[in-house]
Design a protein around this motif. Sequence first.
Motif, short mmCIF file in Angstrom:
data_model
loop_
_atom_site.label_atom_id
_atom_site.label_comp_id
_atom_site.label_asym_id
_atom_site.label_seq_id
_atom_site.Cartn_x
_atom_site.Cartn_y
_atom_site.Cartn_z
N ALA A 37 0.84 -1.20 0.00
CA ALA A 37 0.00 0.00 0.00
C ALA A 37 0.87 1.25 0.00
O ALA A 37 1.77 1.38 0.83
CB ALA A 37 -0.92 0.02 1.22
N ALA A 38 0.60 2.14 -0.94
CA ALA A 38 1.25 3.44 -0.92
C ALA A 38 0.48 4.40 -0.02
O ALA A 38 1.06 5.31 0.57
CB ALA A 38 1.34 4.02 -2.33
N HIS A 39 -0.83 4.21 0.07
CA HIS A 39 -1.64 5.05 0.94
C HIS A 39 -2.76 4.21 1.55
O HIS A 39 -3.00 3.07 1.13
CB HIS A 39 -2.22 6.25 0.18
CG HIS A 39 -3.01 5.87 -1.02
ND1 HIS A 39 -2.49 5.89 -2.29
CD2 HIS A 39 -4.29 5.45 -1.16
CE1 HIS A 39 -3.41 5.50 -3.16
NE2 HIS A 39 -4.51 5.23 -2.49
N PHE A 40 -3.44 4.77 2.55
CA PHE A 40 -4.47 4.06 3.29
C PHE A 40 -5.71 4.94 3.36
O PHE A 40 -5.63 6.17 3.25
CB PHE A 40 -3.97 3.73 4.71
CG PHE A 40 -2.72 2.90 4.75
CD1 PHE A 40 -2.78 1.53 4.92
CD2 PHE A 40 -1.46 3.50 4.60
CE1 PHE A 40 -1.62 0.76 4.96
CE2 PHE A 40 -0.30 2.74 4.64
CZ PHE A 40 -0.38 1.37 4.81
N HIS A 41 -6.88 4.33 3.56
CA HIS A 41 -8.09 5.12 3.77
C HIS A 41 -7.87 6.04 4.97
O HIS A 41 -7.48 5.60 6.05
CB HIS A 41 -9.29 4.20 4.03
CG HIS A 41 -9.77 3.51 2.79
ND1 HIS A 41 -10.31 4.17 1.72
CD2 HIS A 41 -9.79 2.19 2.47
CE1 HIS A 41 -10.65 3.30 0.79
NE2 HIS A 41 -10.33 2.09 1.21
N LEU A 42 -8.15 7.33 4.80
CA LEU A 42 -7.80 8.28 5.84
C LEU A 42 -8.81 9.44 5.89
O LEU A 42 -8.46 10.59 5.64
CB LEU A 42 -6.39 8.83 5.57
CG LEU A 42 -5.68 9.54 6.72
CD1 LEU A 42 -5.44 8.59 7.88
CD2 LEU A 42 -4.36 10.11 6.24
#
Length: 381
Positions: A37-42
């Motif tokens: 994952a480069a990014h996550f739900h935020l």
Amino acid sequence: MTSGDFVTGSGDGTRAVRAGLPEPVKYEPTLPGPVFAAHFHLPGEPTGPYTYGRDDNPTWTLLERAIGELEAPGQDGVETLTFPSGMAAISATLFSQLRAGDIVVLPDDGYQVLPLVREQLTAYGIEVRTAPTGGDAQLDVLDGAKLLWIETPSNPGLDVCDVRRLVAAAHAQGTLVAVDNTLATPLGQRPLELGADFSVASGTKMLTGHGDILLGYVTARDAALMAPVRRWRKVVGAIPGPMEAWLAHRSLATLQLRADRQTANALTIAEALRNRSEVTGLRYPGLPDDPSHKIAAQQMRRFGCVVSFTLPTRAHADRFLDALRLVDDATSFGGVRSTAERRGRWGGDAVPEGFIRFSAGAEDPEDLMADVLRALDESED
């Protein structure tokens, strides 16, 4: 009961198998797969543990917890940060703690990339002093230093210094101490228990043991000391891949099995080499008559898998390496497959042309010893 609670009072094998495992959840794997994952739900404010892939990753979290449990079992406040290589971990520690005008003490017989590090430190206005590992010689140049860097056993010469003694002298004048624990691994030596501020290592070697990943780590008990290391990792972007982190964690489960077999094999080879007239300069801390044995026995629980020795000439050493059948002519060390190399071919170590660094693998000891002795016989003029 958490996984960490369980391993605190365990032996090395149990600790290695259980280290870093998450709380058991029905229908979930005991060791979750790598998180890519480069990014996550935020949504909302970024207050959670995982925001962006350069800052943290669940796969790193489990591995870092596992390494911390091995480096400092039962100790509170231990923090570990993983890196994409041992040199990344070394660089992060040095460059996050030192500033222009500071003094750092390095070993002059350590890992061959340290001279390059010395050049970079000097270019940044940091004074670098060096001294040999053996005889606790770094004490002679310690005055006024901000950081003392210890490598024990040293690579490739296998000298050992008294970590407790050096730490006491360093801390008495406010000097930080970092110990390169690559060769020993946490199952052979625990620098934090000996008083060091940092334990730093290449996980590429015996820690993971299969010669298929590059990894490094830094462990410390002081969050204030680790904060700049974490910042350095973020700024430089020196982060491990999730697949490498997962493979490393998986490999930890067999660390005690590998370490015991490889250490026993190293001692077997060292004892056999003692009887060979063509072998000089034999070093292995586990040999009772080795110059380092007395100190090593006081601070090490296993003596490692590396044996060093010298054959009469470069040609003799090359013939020996060519004659081996169960031992790969390769650099690095600590793998389950035995390796050996003539270190002089790299030009970075102050060793004779016939100097051999031998890394014992997990082969049957009788087969390995027979291969080494046969290769020695065949390599004679």
